[in-house]
Design an enzyme around this catalytic site. Structure first.
Site, PDB file in Angstrom:
ATOM      1  N   HIS A 126       0.818  -1.106  -0.133  1.00 28.27           N
ATOM      2  CA  HIS A 126      -0.383  -0.203  -0.223  1.00 28.27           C
ATOM      3  C   HIS A 126       1.177   1.059   0.035  1.00 28.27           C
ATOM      4  O   HIS A 126       0.647   1.813  -0.211  1.00 28.27           O
ATOM      5  CB  HIS A 126      -0.738   0.123   1.175  1.00 28.27           C
ATOM      6  CG  HIS A 126      -1.840   1.258   1.134  1.00 28.27           C
ATOM      7  ND1 HIS A 126      -3.405   1.477   0.591  1.00 28.27           N
ATOM      8  CD2 HIS A 126      -1.347   2.497   2.149  1.00 28.27           C
ATOM      9  CE1 HIS A 126      -3.282   2.348   0.948  1.00 28.27           C
ATOM     10  NE2 HIS A 126      -2.560   2.676   1.977  1.00 28.27           N
ATOM     11  N   GLU A 127       1.800   0.866   0.742  1.00 25.36           N
ATOM     12  CA  GLU A 127       2.957   2.347   0.841  1.00 25.36           C
ATOM     13  C   GLU A 127       3.320   2.491  -0.287  1.00 25.36           C
ATOM     14  O   GLU A 127       3.755   3.557  -1.550  1.00 25.36           O
ATOM     15  CB  GLU A 127       3.838   2.452   2.379  1.00 25.36           C
ATOM     16  CG  GLU A 127       2.602   2.133   3.424  1.00 25.36           C
ATOM     17  CD  GLU A 127       2.094   3.365   3.954  1.00 25.36           C
ATOM     18  OE1 GLU A 127       2.398   4.712   3.472  1.00 25.36           O
ATOM     19  OE2 GLU A 127       1.098   2.612   4.120  1.00 25.36           O
ATOM     20  N   HIS A 153       1.786   4.393  -2.632  1.00 22.76           N
ATOM     21  CA  HIS A 153       0.993   6.221  -2.657  1.00 22.76           C
ATOM     22  C   HIS A 153       3.135   6.459  -3.541  1.00 22.76           C
ATOM     23  O   HIS A 153       1.813   7.478  -3.974  1.00 22.76           O
ATOM     24  CB  HIS A 153       1.847   6.164  -0.980  1.00 22.76           C
ATOM     25  CG  HIS A 153       0.697   6.249  -0.722  1.00 22.76           C
ATOM     26  ND1 HIS A 153      -1.207   6.859  -1.356  1.00 22.76           N
ATOM     27  CD2 HIS A 153      -0.216   5.388   0.577  1.00 22.76           C
ATOM     28  CE1 HIS A 153      -2.140   6.238  -0.164  1.00 22.76           C
ATOM     29  NE2 HIS A 153      -1.812   6.091   0.456  1.00 22.76           N
ATOM     30  N   GLU A 198      -6.363   6.866  -1.286  1.00 24.30           N
ATOM     31  CA  GLU A 198      -6.068   6.574  -0.663  1.00 24.30           C
ATOM     32  C   GLU A 198      -7.168   4.395  -1.205  1.00 24.30           C
ATOM     33  O   GLU A 198      -6.377   3.902  -1.663  1.00 24.30           O
ATOM     34  CB  GLU A 198      -7.085   6.090   1.130  1.00 24.30           C
ATOM     35  CG  GLU A 198      -6.057   7.127   1.793  1.00 24.30           C
ATOM     36  CD  GLU A 198      -4.803   6.316   1.982  1.00 24.30           C
ATOM     37  OE1 GLU A 198      -4.428   4.949   2.783  1.00 24.30           O
ATOM     38  OE2 GLU A 198      -3.544   7.144   2.313  1.00 24.30           O
TER      39      GLU A 198
END
Length: 192
Positions: free
Chosen positions: A42-43, A46, A117
């Site tokens: 997930h990071e 980003h 997100e």
């Protein structure tokens, strides 16, 4: 980067050419390897999606909106004597826009943040092929943090939050699970 803190957190910063991801001891202690992989994906998403650059542009637009609104309000105040004498004709719609533009800009920024997100969750699912890994991590984090954060979350309307509701993120990830083939065969190991 490793942060020796009991807080349960992970975050990314930087641009594609100079990224950084930090995770805390608390996160490593509470999640298993599959869940940590989902959080790191997930990071990484980003960073891959240039979310920080995009967020910088959105913040710049918000600042410019507030600046021009403030400038317009000052000009309105300076011309107030002329307005009261009936000299210039003024558009009250423009005055209303000057007043509410900063609030609308802030709502736009919050909405974009929530959307990014969801996009990072989707990209993490594609990267790992395991939406359930991230969903399990989010569910565990919601359960751990839920006791102290739930009253605050209920007090703040959804449209004023920077992150979407955890339940909605988990629901979307679980709906993706049948569409993906697991890319990693996870052993039953856990971090200690």
């Amino acid at each position: 980067y490793y942060i020796p803190s009991t807080a349960i957190n992970a975050f990314a910063t930087g641009q594609r050419h100079d990224p950084a991801i930090a995770i805390t001891y608390g996160l490593l202690r509470q999640l298993d390897i599959r869940e940590i992989t989902g959080v790191l994906a997930h990071e990484m998403s980003h960073i891959h999606n240039n979310d920080f650059r995009f967020q910088s542009i959105v913040n710049l637009i918000g600042r410019l909106t507030r600046f021009f609104s403030f400038l317009g309000q000052i000009l309105l105040f300076i011309n107030l004597p002329l307005i009261l004498m009936g000299e210039p004709v003024i558009s009250w719609y423009a005055v209303l826009l000057l007043i509410i533009a900063p609030a609308l800009s802030t709502l736009m920024m919050l909405s974009i943040s929530r959307t990014r997100e969801f996009d990072a969750d989707l990209e993490a699912s594609r990267l790992t092929g395991d939406p359930d890994g991230l969903a399990n991590a989010l569910q565990k984090l919601d359960h751990i943090n839920g006791g102290m954060m739930r009253p605050i979350q209920k007090a703040v309307p959804k449209w004023l939050s920077t992150h979407p509701e955890m339940k909605e993120r988990i629901r979307r990830l679980r709906a993706l699970a049948p569409k993906y083939e697991l890319k990693i065969n996870w052993p039953g190991t856990y971090w200690v």
